[in-house]
Design an enzyme around this catalytic site. Structure first.
Site, PDB file in Angstrom:
ATOM      1  CG  HIS A   1      -1.782   1.227   1.295  1.00  0.00           C
ATOM      2  ND1 HIS A   1      -2.979   1.332   0.593  1.00  0.00           N
ATOM      3  CD2 HIS A   1      -1.702   2.405   1.658  1.00  0.00           C
ATOM      4  CE1 HIS A   1      -3.481   2.465   0.736  1.00  0.00           C
ATOM      5  NE2 HIS A   1      -2.768   3.246   1.395  1.00  0.00           N
ATOM      6  CB  CYS A   2       1.885   3.514  -2.878  1.00  0.00           C
ATOM      7  SG  CYS A   2       3.202   4.744  -2.880  1.00  0.00           S
ATOM      8  CB  ILE A   3       1.546   6.598   2.392  1.00  0.00           C
ATOM      9  CG1 ILE A   3       3.240   6.692   2.409  1.00  0.00           C
ATOM     10  CG2 ILE A   3       1.384   5.365   3.479  1.00  0.00           C
ATOM     11  CD1 ILE A   3       3.655   7.263   3.575  1.00  0.00           C
TER      12      ILE A   3
END
Ligand SMILES: [Zn+2]
Ligand SMILES: [Zn+2]
Length: 366
Positions: free
Chosen positions: A206-208
């Site tokens: 999950h890429c912030i």
């Protein structure tokens, strides 16, 4: 207040109805099309489920999606760091076009500005795509063990097991598990993202910075985003340094010293520093993903294998084609993104279980 009420009473009915209709129209355009938070529309949908699209009917427990432009784009309700990422991408390009592009056209070549602009547009479009597209979200409630109104029934025993599928050798097992939140048997390489609260096919991480998962459907876009951003930063640094040190290359320049040059071209100096600083993180991330994709292993698989099986087998899975070239080709060019399993813009069918709220199975809650 009293005067206002008086005026309102004196208004003809038709005027009121026109105002109400206009308000309803704006509300519909704004909340049902431009920015749609499905959680806010649930009560309205109970009254009228006709002509609804799937993106407007997301009743599932704990979903955080927000949709834009009629379900074409989506993000999740978190700190909007992807907006900050977008600003960090757009700001230097705008400064370059306003302050430096003309100088480069006049003194070097307009083609450099065209090349930079092309690569920047690639980077920005990859960013928008990776940030707002469906990463491979799996539909919920596909494998319900019993009728949902029968809450007393326990889930079958096998729903607690990790099932092993045939695999190459003992060090590269392929396992599938049941997701008690999404009520599905996760296909191999699928993981549940705790931030999005959804199961994502081939979840990488999950890429912030994108405020989105990187999975089956946007992994290659993410990789190309990194590559184009790194290229863009390097090009911007080179162009800025060319402008700053141009006085050294021409004999009859008015500028004689470095100090004079940065005083004359302050934005080029700023952009040179910005691009070098901005290069560090995407460059490290690119190297990391080049390494992982050369083994066809996702970030999540690598970290999980590293914890459970140690360094030797952390890069090897049953999905490794034993060829670096093949792995790189698969990840960067050859892997189809596939269709979205939840087409958000399709018409909603009343009772579609994928969008219904289902309580956790009893045995999983004990
Ligand atoms: Zn799940
Ligand atoms: Zn996620």
């Amino acid at each position: 207040m009293k005067a206002r009420r008086g005026i309102a009473k004196e208004r003809p009915e038709s005027e009121d109805s026109v105002t109400t209709r206009n308000e309803a129209l704006w509300r519909k355009i704004f909340f049902n099309w431009l920015i749609t938070d499905p959680c806010l529309l649930i009560d309205e949908h109970k009254e009228d489920a006709k002509h609804l699209k799937n993106y407007q009917v997301q009743n599932q427990e704990g979903l955080k999606y927000v949709f834009f432009c009629g379900g074409r784009f989506k993000t999740i309700k978190q700190k909007p760091i992807n907006v900050l990422t977008g600003v960090l991408l757009v700001a230097p390009a705008v400064l370059f076009w306003i302050f430096d592009a003309k100088w480069l056209c006049d003194h070097i070549s307009p083609s450099l500005v065209v090349i930079f602009t092309y690569i920047w547009f690639l980077s920005f479009s990859y960013f928008v795509n990776a940030s707002t597209s469906d990463p491979g979200t799996l539909p919920r409630n596909v494998h319900l063990p019993y009728k949902i109104d029968d809450e007393s029934t326990k889930a079958p025993e096998e729903y607690f097991s990790t099932v092993s599928l045939p695999y190459k050798d003992e060090h590269t097992p392929v396992t599938v598990r049941y997701c008690s939140t999404c009520h599905i048997w996760r296909p191999p390489r699928t993981s549940h993202c705790s931030v999005c609260n959804s199961c994502i096919a081939a979840l990488d991480h999950h890429c912030i910075f994108l405020n989105n998962c990187v999975g089956q459907r946007n992994h290659s876009v993410f990789l190309w985003f990194l590559l184009s951003t790194v290229t863009c930063c390097i090009l911007l640094a080179i162009l800025s340094f060319v402008q700053i040190f141009h006085y050294l290359m021409v004999s009859n320049s008015e500028i004689k010293t470095f100090r004079e040059s940065i005083t004359k071209h302050p934005v080029a100096f700023l952009l040179a520093i910005y691009s070098l600083l901005g290069l560090v993180y995407p460059w490290m991330l690119l190297l990391c993903h080049l390494f992982l994709t050369s083994f066809n292993v996702t970030t999540r698989e690598y970290l999980s294998n590293y914890q459970t099986r140690g360094t030797v087998y952390s890069l090897f899975t049953s999905f490794n084609p034993n060829s670096t070239i093949k792995s790189l080709y698969l990840n960067w060019l050859g892997k189809p993104n596939g269709v979205s399993l939840i087409p958000m813009r399709d018409s909603y069918t009343r009772g579609d279980m994928r969008f219904e709220k289902v309580n956790p199975l009893q045995s999983f809650t004990v």
